[in-house]
Design a protein around this motif. Sequence first.
Motif, short mmCIF file in Angstrom:
data_model
loop_
_atom_site.label_atom_id
_atom_site.label_comp_id
_atom_site.label_asym_id
_atom_site.label_seq_id
_atom_site.Cartn_x
_atom_site.Cartn_y
_atom_site.Cartn_z
N ASP A 256 35.89 -27.00 49.99
CA ASP A 256 34.74 -27.35 49.14
C ASP A 256 35.17 -27.64 47.70
O ASP A 256 34.52 -27.23 46.73
CB ASP A 256 33.68 -26.24 49.16
CG ASP A 256 32.93 -26.18 50.47
OD1 ASP A 256 33.15 -27.07 51.33
OD2 ASP A 256 32.14 -25.25 50.68
N LEU A 258 35.47 -30.82 46.23
CA LEU A 258 34.58 -31.87 45.69
C LEU A 258 35.12 -32.42 44.36
O LEU A 258 34.41 -32.50 43.35
CB LEU A 258 33.16 -31.32 45.50
CG LEU A 258 32.44 -30.86 46.78
CD1 LEU A 258 31.07 -30.30 46.46
CD2 LEU A 258 32.32 -32.02 47.76
N THR A 339 37.80 -33.09 49.26
CA THR A 339 36.97 -31.92 49.58
C THR A 339 37.80 -30.69 49.97
O THR A 339 37.30 -29.57 49.90
CB THR A 339 36.02 -32.25 50.74
OG1 THR A 339 36.78 -32.74 51.86
CG2 THR A 339 35.01 -33.31 50.32
#
Length: 360
Positions: A256, A258, A339
Amino acid sequence: MKQSIRLAMLSVSLVAVLAGFPAFAQCTTPFASQPTPPSTDAVWIDDSLPSGATVPVGSVTWDTSQYAAGTQSFVHNGAGTNTVRIDDLDKFLKFGSGKIVVYVLIDPCSTTREIKLTFRSATRTAHVYWGENLITGGTKFRRGNLPSTGTWTRLEIPISSPLNMQGHTLEYIQFETYDGRVFFDLVGTDDVGCTPSVASTPSIPSTDDTWVDDDVPVGAYVSFGEWSTAQAANGLQSLAYPYFGQTAIGVVRVSDLLQTTDPGDDLVLYVMNTSCATLLQLKVTWYAGSSSGSIYWGSTGIGGESTSVFMGSTVPTADTWTRIVIPAATIGLDGATITSVKVENRGSQVWVDSIGRSSI
């Protein structure tokens, strides 16, 4: 006539007891000769506990009647299971063929039926035992019969197998016995093995956009691996996966993330593998949602090599931080939003730090 004889014998026995003569022989525990441990042993427990150690389970009972060295040992005594756990040891277990060492003395006047030792690191618990399998808890590795009574015996447990704790930091040892009286002394290791060198910090370009260094971005998390202060390319810590042998696959993954990139960017991270165990393969994978791209060095065995970019049969140099730079376009992720990043290794132990991108 028979009744008179029985009464006479009873009278003689009573007189003997009243006169102070024992009706049966008492068992006296002899003082056991002290062993001669190797001078190279690294002793953790002898006459006292290490600084900072705690005892959350049971209590350590010191006894001056028997000792393998110094002036005392600690003893288990009683029916059924006797337990003491010595915690907060913070002892590094070297790579290689080293052994944990414990000296034990079984009282010949009060014999035990089982000796069980439990070892715990942050990521592994291992149980070993001698004698009968009576004490519950965990999958136990049998080390053989109980030692002879009345003499100090050196118990050796290989750190590699069955403990599988090379390169781990030992948090606690739990000592358990079933019945009887057992003395413990000179707890430590034979001090054989390899301790990873602390790698010098590299010069990281100020133009790098670093995403992971001592922490992860808000919303991201470490899904595999753990923070380690043993090595750092920058800051105070890096990420590593515990070593579980040459055939095990270590995984460090940050999920995660991003993190956006621009077309033409390079993807960057630093890795450091120890020479205490041979690195056989290193593989790095970047993810952008459902898309991914990876590179690898060395042999095969981790998996997914057919769709990865082969970087060469020579793995990164041990005991130094290696800067890995790969154009995002090379792995099909040019201008993508990253990601997740995953670093896998087979053999050795690998530290990972300063993950990010470079626009140069």
